[in-house]
Design a protein around this motif. Sequence first.
Motif, PDB file in Angstrom:
ATOM      1  N   HIS A  99     -10.749  14.097  -2.772  1.00  0.00           N
ATOM      2  CA  HIS A  99     -10.397  15.513  -2.751  1.00  0.00           C
ATOM      3  C   HIS A  99     -10.485  16.058  -1.332  1.00  0.00           C
ATOM      4  CE1 HIS A  99     -10.437  16.384  -7.153  1.00  0.00           C
ATOM      5  NE2 HIS A  99     -11.132  15.262  -7.159  1.00  0.00           N
ATOM      6  N   PHE A 100      -9.598  16.991  -1.037  1.00  0.00           N
ATOM      7  CA  PHE A 100      -9.645  17.704   0.234  1.00  0.00           C
ATOM      8  C   PHE A 100     -10.100  19.129  -0.031  1.00  0.00           C
ATOM      9  CE2 PHE A 100      -7.436  20.774   3.022  1.00  0.00           C
ATOM     10  CZ  PHE A 100      -8.039  20.446   4.221  1.00  0.00           C
ATOM     11  N   ASN A 101     -11.210  19.501   0.595  1.00  0.00           N
ATOM     12  CA  ASN A 101     -11.724  20.860   0.481  1.00  0.00           C
ATOM     13  C   ASN A 101     -11.275  21.645   1.723  1.00  0.00           C
ATOM     14  OD1 ASN A 101     -13.240  23.239   0.438  1.00  0.00           O
ATOM     15  ND2 ASN A 101     -15.006  22.252  -0.523  1.00  0.00           N
ATOM     16  N   PRO A 102     -10.482  22.694   1.552  1.00  0.00           N
ATOM     17  CA  PRO A 102      -9.950  23.419   2.711  1.00  0.00           C
ATOM     18  C   PRO A 102     -11.023  24.086   3.559  1.00  0.00           C
ATOM     19  CG  PRO A 102      -9.506  24.625   0.694  1.00  0.00           C
ATOM     20  CD  PRO A 102     -10.026  23.290   0.280  1.00  0.00           C
ATOM     21  N   ARG A 103     -12.226  24.231   3.011  1.00  0.00           N
ATOM     22  CA  ARG A 103     -13.310  24.865   3.771  1.00  0.00           C
ATOM     23  C   ARG A 103     -14.037  23.866   4.668  1.00  0.00           C
ATOM     24  NH1 ARG A 103     -12.916  26.988  -1.156  1.00  0.00           N
ATOM     25  NH2 ARG A 103     -14.297  25.428  -2.079  1.00  0.00           N
ATOM     26  N   ASN A 104     -13.753  22.583   4.491  1.00  0.00           N
ATOM     27  CA  ASN A 104     -14.373  21.564   5.340  1.00  0.00           C
ATOM     28  C   ASN A 104     -13.432  21.187   6.482  1.00  0.00           C
ATOM     29  OD1 ASN A 104     -16.511  21.580   3.580  1.00  0.00           O
ATOM     30  ND2 ASN A 104     -15.819  19.789   2.429  1.00  0.00           N
ATOM     31  N   ARG A 105     -13.982  20.567   7.502  1.00  0.00           N
ATOM     32  CA  ARG A 105     -13.188  20.176   8.671  1.00  0.00           C
ATOM     33  C   ARG A 105     -12.722  18.725   8.553  1.00  0.00           C
ATOM     34  NH1 ARG A 105     -13.896  24.063  12.565  1.00  0.00           N
ATOM     35  NH2 ARG A 105     -13.205  22.685  14.232  1.00  0.00           N
ATOM     36  N   THR A 106     -12.372  18.318   7.359  1.00  0.00           N
ATOM     37  CA  THR A 106     -11.941  16.948   7.104  1.00  0.00           C
ATOM     38  C   THR A 106     -10.555  16.703   7.698  1.00  0.00           C
ATOM     39  OG1 THR A 106     -13.130  17.093   5.007  1.00  0.00           O
ATOM     40  CG2 THR A 106     -11.688  15.202   5.316  1.00  0.00           C
ATOM     41  N   THR A 107     -10.362  15.551   8.310  1.00  0.00           N
ATOM     42  CA  THR A 107      -9.056  15.180   8.864  1.00  0.00           C
ATOM     43  C   THR A 107      -8.324  14.280   7.872  1.00  0.00           C
ATOM     44  OG1 THR A 107      -9.842  13.167   9.947  1.00  0.00           O
ATOM     45  CG2 THR A 107     -10.063  15.254  11.164  1.00  0.00           C
ATOM     46  N   ILE A 108      -7.045  14.068   8.123  1.00  0.00           N
ATOM     47  CA  ILE A 108      -6.275  13.185   7.249  1.00  0.00           C
ATOM     48  C   ILE A 108      -6.792  11.761   7.334  1.00  0.00           C
ATOM     49  CG2 ILE A 108      -4.483  12.689   8.973  1.00  0.00           C
ATOM     50  CD1 ILE A 108      -4.043  13.143   5.154  1.00  0.00           C
ATOM     51  N   ASN A 109      -7.271  11.353   8.496  1.00  0.00           N
ATOM     52  CA  ASN A 109      -7.846  10.006   8.628  1.00  0.00           C
ATOM     53  C   ASN A 109      -9.127   9.875   7.810  1.00  0.00           C
ATOM     54  OD1 ASN A 109      -5.854   8.950  10.339  1.00  0.00           O
ATOM     55  ND2 ASN A 109      -6.839   9.828  12.154  1.00  0.00           N
ATOM     56  N   GLU A 141       0.819  -1.207   0.000  1.00  0.00           N
ATOM     57  CA  GLU A 141       0.000   0.000   0.000  1.00  0.00           C
ATOM     58  C   GLU A 141       0.863   1.271   0.000  1.00  0.00           C
ATOM     59  OE1 GLU A 141      -2.442  -0.401   3.458  1.00  0.00           O
ATOM     60  OE2 GLU A 141      -4.036  -1.435   2.347  1.00  0.00           O
ATOM     61  N   PHE A 142       0.489   2.196  -0.889  1.00  0.00           N
ATOM     62  CA  PHE A 142       1.166   3.485  -1.000  1.00  0.00           C
ATOM     63  C   PHE A 142       0.125   4.593  -0.932  1.00  0.00           C
ATOM     64  CE2 PHE A 142       3.851   0.396  -3.012  1.00  0.00           C
ATOM     65  CZ  PHE A 142       5.152   0.799  -2.751  1.00  0.00           C
ATOM     66  N   VAL A 143       0.567   5.793  -0.554  1.00  0.00           N
ATOM     67  CA  VAL A 143      -0.339   6.927  -0.488  1.00  0.00           C
ATOM     68  C   VAL A 143       0.412   8.186  -0.920  1.00  0.00           C
ATOM     69  CG1 VAL A 143       0.183   7.430   1.947  1.00  0.00           C
ATOM     70  CG2 VAL A 143      -2.002   8.162   0.961  1.00  0.00           C
ATOM     71  N   VAL A 144      -0.320   9.096  -1.567  1.00  0.00           N
ATOM     72  CA  VAL A 144       0.251  10.364  -2.018  1.00  0.00           C
ATOM     73  C   VAL A 144      -0.727  11.474  -1.651  1.00  0.00           C
ATOM     74  CG1 VAL A 144       1.078  11.739  -3.951  1.00  0.00           C
ATOM     75  CG2 VAL A 144       1.416   9.260  -3.959  1.00  0.00           C
ATOM     76  N   LEU A 145      -0.196  12.568  -1.093  1.00  0.00           N
ATOM     77  CA  LEU A 145      -0.986  13.770  -0.842  1.00  0.00           C
ATOM     78  C   LEU A 145      -0.369  14.879  -1.681  1.00  0.00           C
ATOM     79  CD1 LEU A 145      -3.351  14.938   0.785  1.00  0.00           C
ATOM     80  CD2 LEU A 145      -1.710  15.593   2.553  1.00  0.00           C
ATOM     81  N   THR A 146      -1.163  15.443  -2.597  1.00  0.00           N
ATOM     82  CA  THR A 146      -0.615  16.401  -3.547  1.00  0.00           C
ATOM     83  C   THR A 146      -1.569  17.569  -3.744  1.00  0.00           C
ATOM     84  OG1 THR A 146       0.207  16.648  -5.832  1.00  0.00           O
ATOM     85  CG2 THR A 146      -1.598  15.123  -5.496  1.00  0.00           C
ATOM     86  N   MET A 147      -1.009  18.733  -4.062  1.00  0.00           N
ATOM     87  CA  MET A 147      -1.818  19.909  -4.340  1.00  0.00           C
ATOM     88  C   MET A 147      -2.646  19.690  -5.598  1.00  0.00           C
ATOM     89  SD  MET A 147      -1.468  22.372  -2.135  1.00  0.00           S
ATOM     90  CE  MET A 147      -0.381  22.936  -0.812  1.00  0.00           C
ATOM     91  N   ASP A 148      -3.897  20.016  -5.536  1.00  0.00           N
ATOM     92  CA  ASP A 148      -4.776  19.900  -6.691  1.00  0.00           C
ATOM     93  C   ASP A 148      -4.645  21.164  -7.536  1.00  0.00           C
ATOM     94  OD1 ASP A 148      -6.614  19.084  -8.475  1.00  0.00           O
ATOM     95  OD2 ASP A 148      -8.364  19.323  -7.174  1.00  0.00           O
ATOM     96  N   SER A 149      -4.532  21.001  -8.843  1.00  0.00           N
ATOM     97  CA  SER A 149      -4.472  22.125  -9.764  1.00  0.00           C
ATOM     98  C   SER A 149      -4.947  21.642 -11.120  1.00  0.00           C
ATOM     99  CB  SER A 149      -3.038  22.667  -9.872  1.00  0.00           C
ATOM    100  OG  SER A 149      -2.218  21.719 -10.523  1.00  0.00           O
ATOM    101  N   LEU A 150      -4.956  22.556 -12.071  1.00  0.00           N
ATOM    102  CA  LEU A 150      -5.390  22.172 -13.424  1.00  0.00           C
ATOM    103  C   LEU A 150      -4.474  21.108 -14.006  1.00  0.00           C
ATOM    104  CD1 LEU A 150      -6.287  25.684 -14.886  1.00  0.00           C
ATOM    105  CD2 LEU A 150      -7.861  23.911 -14.052  1.00  0.00           C
TER     106      LEU A 150
END
Length: 341
Positions: free
Chosen positions: A297-307, A252-261
Amino acid sequence: MDVNEHSIGRKSHSESVSLHSLIWENRIDAESIVQTVREAILILTPDLRVMWANRSFYKTFQADPIETEGKLIFELGNRQWNIPRLRVLLTEILPRCVELQDFEVEHDFLGIGRRTMLLNARKLDSDSLNAEMILLAIEDTTARKRAEAKQFNLDLELRKANEALRALVLIDDLTGLHNRRGFLTFSEQLLKLARRTNQELLLVFLDLDGLKQINDTFGHPEGDCALAKTAKVLKEVFHRDLDLIARLGGDEFVVLTMDSLHQSSESIYLRLQKHLKIINTDINRGYRLSFCIGVTHFNPRNRTTINDLMAEADEALYKNKRARTAVGELPLASEEKRLTL
């Protein structure tokens, strides 16, 4: 403070005396005072000959009074004191000022080795000689410098050891990627940055296909090679400074990356396919690398955690896995909508 106290304080200040007058009026032996200090002290004539030296000078530099007094300072110790920086101090700098402090000089002396010295020099008025003598105080800071250097090296080694320990704790040895602990540590920082900058993120879960079969058929060293090759693909696809890649464990691998065009889920999908094709051409080991992915997707306006993000991406991955769709076996472009990204 009342008036009387203020008056006493003012009187005390006005009646303060100089060291010169204190010594003169009380007939204090100035030589006795100078002989007790730890610093080596020389008194030089205007033409830089040694008039007098204290015991500390003779002891520190293993010099002899007969070979010292009356000699030009640069000729002391068989010209060992002909030190370029000392010459600059006495012939170029001091003539333009009255006093100079903490002038550092380093020199190798025969017999006592390398010494680091702090020089303080001051011109002294002499009524009898009608000329300015020079007081040169020499503090041997060699031991202190060595202790500081030793402490600096110890601190540096400790920092390196801490960094190595931190790397052992946060880095996956096999792939060189972050491990689960490293990912959770740095992903929290990335989420905080995204919220401050109102920047969306993509979290990508990847599961290497067939690792057990590779281990069973070709051996665990080949399985390790497949994991390392997968890490190489991910590093080539996600190579921006803020891209965070980790191996969570096993396949298992995971990547967290900035979303852009240019970093949408679709572009990630296609770039993974491109690099997989390249590396599968190079492998030629009887198997092909492929893996399933799940993206959220991670929306910065939501209170979503990394988990929360990891759980969503994991669910998306298993939906794709159940649909038996792998990045190494991409559907046609018209069929991509069937994937849960």
